[in-house]
Write an enzyme that holds these catalytic residues in place. Structure first.
Site, short mmCIF file in Angstrom:
data_model
loop_
_atom_site.label_atom_id
_atom_site.label_comp_id
_atom_site.label_asym_id
_atom_site.label_seq_id
_atom_site.Cartn_x
_atom_site.Cartn_y
_atom_site.Cartn_z
N CYS A 1 -13.01 -7.50 12.83
CA CYS A 1 -13.54 -6.24 12.29
C CYS A 1 -14.84 -6.42 11.48
O CYS A 1 -15.78 -5.64 11.62
CB CYS A 1 -12.48 -5.53 11.45
SG CYS A 1 -11.42 -6.65 10.52
N ARG B 1 12.24 -4.99 17.06
CA ARG B 1 12.50 -4.19 15.84
C ARG B 1 12.19 -2.72 16.04
O ARG B 1 12.79 -1.86 15.40
CB ARG B 1 11.65 -4.73 14.67
CG ARG B 1 12.10 -6.07 14.13
CD ARG B 1 11.24 -6.46 12.94
NE ARG B 1 9.88 -6.84 13.34
CZ ARG B 1 9.52 -8.07 13.70
NH1 ARG B 1 10.40 -9.05 13.67
NH2 ARG B 1 8.29 -8.33 14.04
N VAL C 1 -3.15 -0.85 13.70
CA VAL C 1 -4.20 -0.73 14.71
C VAL C 1 -3.68 -0.01 15.96
O VAL C 1 -4.34 0.88 16.51
CB VAL C 1 -4.76 -2.12 15.09
CG1 VAL C 1 -5.73 -2.03 16.25
CG2 VAL C 1 -5.45 -2.76 13.89
N HIS D 1 -14.16 -1.60 5.56
CA HIS D 1 -14.75 -2.81 4.97
C HIS D 1 -16.20 -2.51 4.60
O HIS D 1 -16.90 -1.79 5.31
CB HIS D 1 -14.79 -3.95 6.00
CG HIS D 1 -13.46 -4.49 6.41
ND1 HIS D 1 -12.28 -4.17 5.78
CD2 HIS D 1 -13.14 -5.37 7.40
CE1 HIS D 1 -11.29 -4.82 6.36
NE2 HIS D 1 -11.78 -5.55 7.36
N SER E 1 -5.88 -2.73 4.89
CA SER E 1 -5.35 -2.33 6.20
C SER E 1 -5.61 -3.38 7.27
O SER E 1 -4.90 -3.43 8.28
CB SER E 1 -5.92 -0.98 6.64
OG SER E 1 -7.33 -1.00 6.56
O1 25A Z 1 0.08 -12.74 13.88
P1 25A Z 1 -1.16 -12.48 13.07
O2 25A Z 1 -2.42 -12.67 13.87
O3 25A Z 1 -1.16 -13.20 11.76
O4 25A Z 1 -1.12 -10.90 12.73
C1 25A Z 1 -0.66 -10.40 11.50
C2 25A Z 1 -0.68 -8.90 11.46
O5 25A Z 1 -1.99 -8.42 11.41
C3 25A Z 1 -2.06 -7.15 12.05
C4 25A Z 1 -0.70 -6.82 12.61
O6 25A Z 1 0.07 -6.05 11.67
C5 25A Z 1 -0.08 -8.20 12.68
O7 25A Z 1 1.31 -8.14 12.59
N1 25A Z 1 -3.15 -7.29 12.98
C6 25A Z 1 -3.30 -8.06 14.05
N2 25A Z 1 -4.53 -7.98 14.53
C7 25A Z 1 -5.20 -7.14 13.74
C8 25A Z 1 -6.53 -6.65 13.67
N3 25A Z 1 -7.47 -7.04 14.51
C9 25A Z 1 -4.31 -6.69 12.76
N4 25A Z 1 -4.66 -5.84 11.84
C10 25A Z 1 -5.92 -5.39 11.82
N5 25A Z 1 -6.85 -5.79 12.69
P2 25A Z 1 0.76 -4.61 11.95
O8 25A Z 1 2.03 -4.60 11.20
O9 25A Z 1 -0.15 -3.48 11.66
O10 25A Z 1 1.06 -4.55 13.49
C11 25A Z 1 1.97 -5.37 14.06
C12 25A Z 1 2.24 -4.78 15.45
O11 25A Z 1 2.58 -5.84 16.32
C13 25A Z 1 3.93 -5.64 16.80
N6 25A Z 1 4.57 -6.92 17.05
C14 25A Z 1 4.80 -7.91 16.18
N7 25A Z 1 5.41 -8.93 16.80
C15 25A Z 1 5.55 -8.58 18.09
C16 25A Z 1 5.02 -7.29 18.25
N8 25A Z 1 5.03 -6.65 19.42
C17 25A Z 1 5.58 -7.30 20.46
N9 25A Z 1 6.10 -8.52 20.40
C18 25A Z 1 6.12 -9.19 19.24
N10 25A Z 1 6.66 -10.40 19.18
C19 25A Z 1 4.58 -4.88 15.69
O12 25A Z 1 5.73 -4.21 16.11
C20 25A Z 1 3.48 -3.91 15.32
O13 25A Z 1 3.37 -2.89 16.25
P3 25A Z 1 7.07 -4.38 15.25
O14 25A Z 1 8.10 -3.67 16.03
O15 25A Z 1 7.33 -5.85 14.97
O16 25A Z 1 6.81 -3.75 13.84
C21 25A Z 1 7.04 -2.37 13.62
C22 25A Z 1 7.25 -2.18 12.14
O17 25A Z 1 8.29 -3.11 11.68
C23 25A Z 1 7.93 -3.67 10.42
N11 25A Z 1 8.09 -5.13 10.48
C24 25A Z 1 7.22 -6.00 10.99
N12 25A Z 1 7.68 -7.25 10.87
C25 25A Z 1 8.89 -7.18 10.29
C26 25A Z 1 9.18 -5.81 10.04
N13 25A Z 1 10.30 -5.39 9.48
C27 25A Z 1 11.21 -6.33 9.13
N14 25A Z 1 11.01 -7.64 9.32
C28 25A Z 1 9.90 -8.11 9.89
N15 25A Z 1 9.72 -9.43 10.09
C29 25A Z 1 6.57 -3.25 10.12
O18 25A Z 1 6.58 -2.40 8.98
C30 25A Z 1 6.04 -2.52 11.34
O19 25A Z 1 5.40 -1.32 10.97
O1 L14 Z 2 -9.12 -9.67 13.57
O2 L14 Z 2 -8.00 -8.41 7.04
O3 L14 Z 2 -9.20 -11.77 13.10
O4 L14 Z 2 -6.33 -9.77 7.00
C1 L14 Z 2 -7.37 -11.13 10.90
C2 L14 Z 2 -7.22 -10.92 9.40
C3 L14 Z 2 -8.52 -8.92 11.10
C4 L14 Z 2 -8.46 -8.74 9.61
C5 L14 Z 2 -8.91 -10.61 12.80
C6 L14 Z 2 -7.25 -9.23 7.59
C7 L14 Z 2 -8.39 -10.30 11.46
C8 L14 Z 2 -7.48 -9.57 8.99
#
Ligand code: 25A
Ligand code: L14
Length: 366
Positions: free
Chosen positions: A159, A68, A43, A272, A189
């Protein structure tokens, strides 16, 4: 020849005049210090693209993610920007922060950002149902943005809810919706970058007779459907299904609307789809719905059975509109209609909606 020359001169003059005019407008426009939290995610990536495409008045940009990604280079308007680790001091001096870094990150950092005077537009589910936080879809309830002053946070809805209310709000205003029955067909996604990678890897593995791994979802998603999005709750529904119930009522400002949802993950990368059945208080016809949605903001009716034309995820992907088709009478009830609604979950379902909110906030309130 002379006429050609005269035409060129006039054109140049008009062009010069237009250039001057744009300069004046650009100079008088306010500009903002903007942060994108979760910039490296699925996103966050599109939030950056939307800020660029829509020419948001950015004075400075900051990309934040977890440790990371710290040090990684992304670009904004052709210039490299180094991703920084998000900390308590990241928001000092910032005006607007677009968050998409997951629920727990938003819970912790959105109040920190708001505390330093930076308005947060949050894409996670952390703040959506907080009565002091407006939950906004600009085509539906942009007036609610005014409530941002209570906590300094504006929530971007789920979404699946966004595309549903964009299509249903005009119908609700005119015919009064009593009940909504919705089933979703959700792209991977929505789960983030890691799920996009998982579907891709599974399809390749299966086509090459290799062993299939599933890490993101509890079952294989390739060539499969999972009636399971987000976690299961005590009432037997998933959290995603209950978000659609509660968020729809909050955005439409009507707690009398009955909503029941089944949310399903399908092996689609972007967009979706939703099968929606509505029952209205006033008599309704498919023609009236087609007419109403024909001029509704953010909606495009795609509904021509003779040419097999209806909304599909592959056409909606990368677009910002909500596409509506298969508009027909529910013949089992007096005032009821069926529709098929498709939108890009990462664009209108997340990034575009957040940037649209930022535009109204910037223009009207900051
Ligand atoms: O916590 P939730 O609510 O369960 O969210 C789960 C996931 O859903 C996505 C988002 O995934 C999130 O991690 N998401 C959230 N809201 C959404 C929505 N409305 C949604 N998707 C759709 N609609 P994502 O991977 O696309 O984005 C994550 C982003 O958040 C950053 N991030 C995570 N923890 C953070 C943080 N930023 C600041 N502080 C924190 N504590 C994350 O950055 C990314 O920009 P990143 O540096 O952690 O990740 C960059 C790449 O690194 C890889 N990766 C992620 N986790 C790990 C990892 N690699 C190794 N080990 C890991 N544990 C990923 O490939 C990522 O591309
Ligand atoms: O925005 O498709 O609450 O897994 C969390 C789960 C977005 C989509 C939200 C998924 C979502 C999501």
């Amino acid at each position: 020849m002379i006429l050609d020359e005269a035409a060129r001169l006039i054109k140049d003059h008009v062009f010069l005049f237009m250039e001057k005019k744009t300069e004046v407008i650009a100079m008088s426009k306010k500009q903002f210090h903007v942060a994108v939290a979760g910039a490296t995610g699925a996103v966050g990536n599109q939030m950056i693209a939307c800020l660029e495409e829509r020419n948001f008045p950015v004075k400075s940009i900051k990309f934040l993610a977890s440790f990371r990604s710290a040090g990684k280079k992304l670009s904004f308007r052709g210039e490299p920007v180094v991703v920084e680790e998000m900390t308590e001091t990241s928001f000092n001096g910032m005006d607007i922060a677009l968050f998409s870094a997951g629920g727990s990150t938003s819970e912790k950092f959105a109040p920190v950002a708001a505390g330093s005077g930076c308005v947060v537009i949050d894409n996670s589910s952390a703040w959506r149902m907080d009565p002091r936080v407006p939950l906004v879809v600009p085509e539906v309830n942009s007036h609610a943005i005014a409530g941002y002053t209570q906590k300094g946070i504006i929530a971007n809805p789920n979404c699946s809810t966004i595309q549903m209310v964009v299509a249903l709000s005009p119908i609700h205003r005119k015919f009064g919706i009593k009940r909504i029955v919705v089933s979703t067909y959700q792209a991977v996604s929505g789960t983030g970058q890691k799920a996009i990678v998982e579907l891709d890897a599974q399809v390749r593995a299966i086509m090459n007779s290799q062993p299939v791994e599933n890490k993101v979802y509890p079952h294989r998603i390739a060539f499969n459907c999972l009636p399971h999005i987000d976690v299961f709750l005590d009432n037997g529904y998933t959290k995603e299904e209950m978000k659609m119930v509660h968020e729809t009522r909050k955005i439409l400002e009507d707690d009398t609307i009955g909503v029941t949802a089944t949310t399903v993950r399908v092996p689609v990368f972007y967009s979706h789809s939703e099968s929606i059945n509505i029952e209205t208080r006033l008599p309704i016809t498919p023609e009236a719905v087609r007419d109403l949605l024909g001029s509704a903001p953010g909606v495009k009716v795609v509904d021509d059975l003779k040419t097999n034309t209806y909304p599909m995820p592959i056409d909606a992907a990368g677009q910002d509109l909500t596409y509506v088709g298969r508009i027909r009478k529910d013949e089992s009830l007096p005032n009821a209609i069926n529709l098929w609604v498709v939108a890009d979950n990462i664009r209108k379902g997340a990034a575009t909606n957040a940037v649209q909110i930022a535009e109204i906030l910037a223009e009207t309130y900051l």
